[in-house]
Design an enzyme around this catalytic site. Structure first.
Site, PDB file in Angstrom:
ATOM      1  N   GLN A 105       0.854  -1.188   0.000  1.00  0.00           N
ATOM      2  CA  GLN A 105       0.000   0.000   0.000  1.00  0.00           C
ATOM      3  C   GLN A 105       0.894   1.243   0.000  1.00  0.00           C
ATOM      4  OE1 GLN A 105      -3.413  -0.105   2.692  1.00  0.00           O
ATOM      5  NE2 GLN A 105      -3.166  -2.313   2.943  1.00  0.00           N
ATOM      6  N   LYS A 202       0.182  -9.883 -17.193  1.00  0.00           N
ATOM      7  CA  LYS A 202      -0.940 -10.260 -16.342  1.00  0.00           C
ATOM      8  C   LYS A 202      -1.877  -9.071 -16.180  1.00  0.00           C
ATOM      9  CE  LYS A 202       1.212  -9.125 -11.870  1.00  0.00           C
ATOM     10  NZ  LYS A 202       1.695  -9.647 -10.587  1.00  0.00           N
ATOM     11  N   ASP A 234       2.377 -14.308  -1.777  1.00  0.00           N
ATOM     12  CA  ASP A 234       1.311 -14.237  -0.774  1.00  0.00           C
ATOM     13  C   ASP A 234       0.419 -15.468  -0.884  1.00  0.00           C
ATOM     14  OD1 ASP A 234      -0.582 -13.554   1.099  1.00  0.00           O
ATOM     15  OD2 ASP A 234      -0.842 -11.504   0.398  1.00  0.00           O
ATOM     16  N   THR A 235      -0.642 -15.388  -1.650  1.00  0.00           N
ATOM     17  CA  THR A 235      -1.516 -16.557  -1.787  1.00  0.00           C
ATOM     18  C   THR A 235      -1.023 -17.528  -2.849  1.00  0.00           C
ATOM     19  OG1 THR A 235      -2.936 -15.430  -3.397  1.00  0.00           O
ATOM     20  CG2 THR A 235      -3.542 -15.233  -1.070  1.00  0.00           C
ATOM     21  N   GLY A 237      -1.323 -17.406  -6.089  1.00  0.00           N
ATOM     22  CA  GLY A 237      -2.118 -17.535  -7.305  1.00  0.00           C
ATOM     23  C   GLY A 237      -1.410 -16.997  -8.535  1.00  0.00           C
TER      24      GLY A 237
END
EC number: 2.7.6.1
Length: 326
Positions: A105, A202, A234-235, A237
């Site tokens: 952020q 992407k 992070d995740t 994906g």
């Protein structure tokens, strides 16, 4: 002892939060010292209490804290530690946050959004920090958010030196997961003997967190060993999707290399099933046993941080750790 003396005057003190004690112990061992004895616990309502059990008056204090989930708890603990050191008359306080909190952020995408990375720098300063040390900031501009010296350490030498031993340098391509990481990919390519570059195109919806879709790869990767680099996972994906794109485009193998293993669920499962030959990360964040998998390799960042702390304590040059790279 919990201190190192230099010229009979200066005193180095290492204080650690509870988020990643293993890393703090490694850093202390590299420096040939011990961590400051500390009492820390949470009250029933969640408030954090911290007290250092030895004097820190006049000391050059380094406050080490990792920021895994629940990240806000560990931020608050670190701020309280800084305040405690300041009120106990530490001469200088350096925040050591290997994974800088809220780094993503760092700017406003839409109206009425905060710049939380700047807020974190302000909180550190208000608590009493004089200096900030971190590893592979998400964007270089974060260095300008803190009103004081910032030591931006880089894990590329550590990661690249390991990856060199895992690929055929005559058939390796460095792949950036998006156009924003191309400059970092160039540094990787240099360290891998002038390897060619490619990047994955992407798309991202700013209204949906942790959501990006890898589409196509730009660059020649057919029959080559691809090193897919990023600052954090992070995740999982985006990076797992990029592996699929590369494999479908004819890559011989894919090694993922990233500094910060955030590994929010279901990252471990995604990475294990992604088809990547190896996933190489550092230990800037703790990785619990349930999030480790067969292809995972974890390299210790402790020697780099310890060297940087030593240079700061001795008023040396932290830049010298990067072989002249900025």
């Amino acid at each position: 002892m919990t201190e190192i003396t230099a010229n009979g005057e200066k005193r180095l003190v290492l204080a650690s939060g509870r988020a990643h004690p293993e890393l703090a112990q490694e850093i202390a061992k590299e420096l040939g010292t011990e961590l400051l004895p500390t009492s820390a616990y949470d009250f029933a309502n969640g408030e954090t209490y911290v007290r250092f059990e030895e004097s820190v008056r006049g000391a050059d204090a380094f406050v080490i804290q990792a920021h895994p989930a629940p990240i806000n708890n560990w931020i608050m603990e670190q701020l309280i530690m800084i305040d405690s050191l300041k009120r106990a008359s530490a001469k200088r306080i350096t925040v050591v946050s290997p994974f800088y909190p809220y780094a993503r952020q760092d700017k406003k995408h839409r109206g009425r959004e905060p710049i939380s990375a700047r807020l974190m720098a302000d909180l550190y300063k208000t608590a009493g920090a004089d200096r900030l040390m971190s590893v592979d900031l998400h964007t270089a501009q974060i260095q300008g958010f803190f009103d004081g010296p910032v030591d931006h350490l880089m894990a590329i030498p550590l990661l690249a030196d390991y990856v060199r031993t895992r690929v055929d340098l005559n058939k390796v391509t460095v792949v950036s997961p998006d156009t924003g990481r191309v400059r970092v990919a160039e540094q990787w390519a240099e360290r891998l003997g002038g390897a060619p570059l490619a990047f994955v195109h992407k798309s991202r919806d700013v209204n949906v967190p942790n959501s990006a879709v890898s589409k196509t790869v730009v660059g020649q990767i057919e029959g080559r060993d691809c090193v897919l680099i990023d600052d954090m996972i992070d995740t999982g994906g985006t990076i797992s999707g990029a592996v699929t794109v590369l494999k479908n485009a004819g890559a011989r193998s894919v090694i993922i290399a990233a500094t910060h293993a955030v590994f929010s669920d279901p990252a471990a499962q995604r990475l294990a099933e992604s088809g990547a030959r190896e996933v190489v990360v550092t230990n800037t964040l703790p990785i619990p046993a349930e999030k480790r998998f067969e292809q995972l390799t974890v390299l210790s960042i402790a020697p780099l941080i310890a060297r940087a702390i030593h240079e700061v304590f001795d008023d040396g040059s932290v830049t010298s750790l990067f072989d002249g790279r900025s």
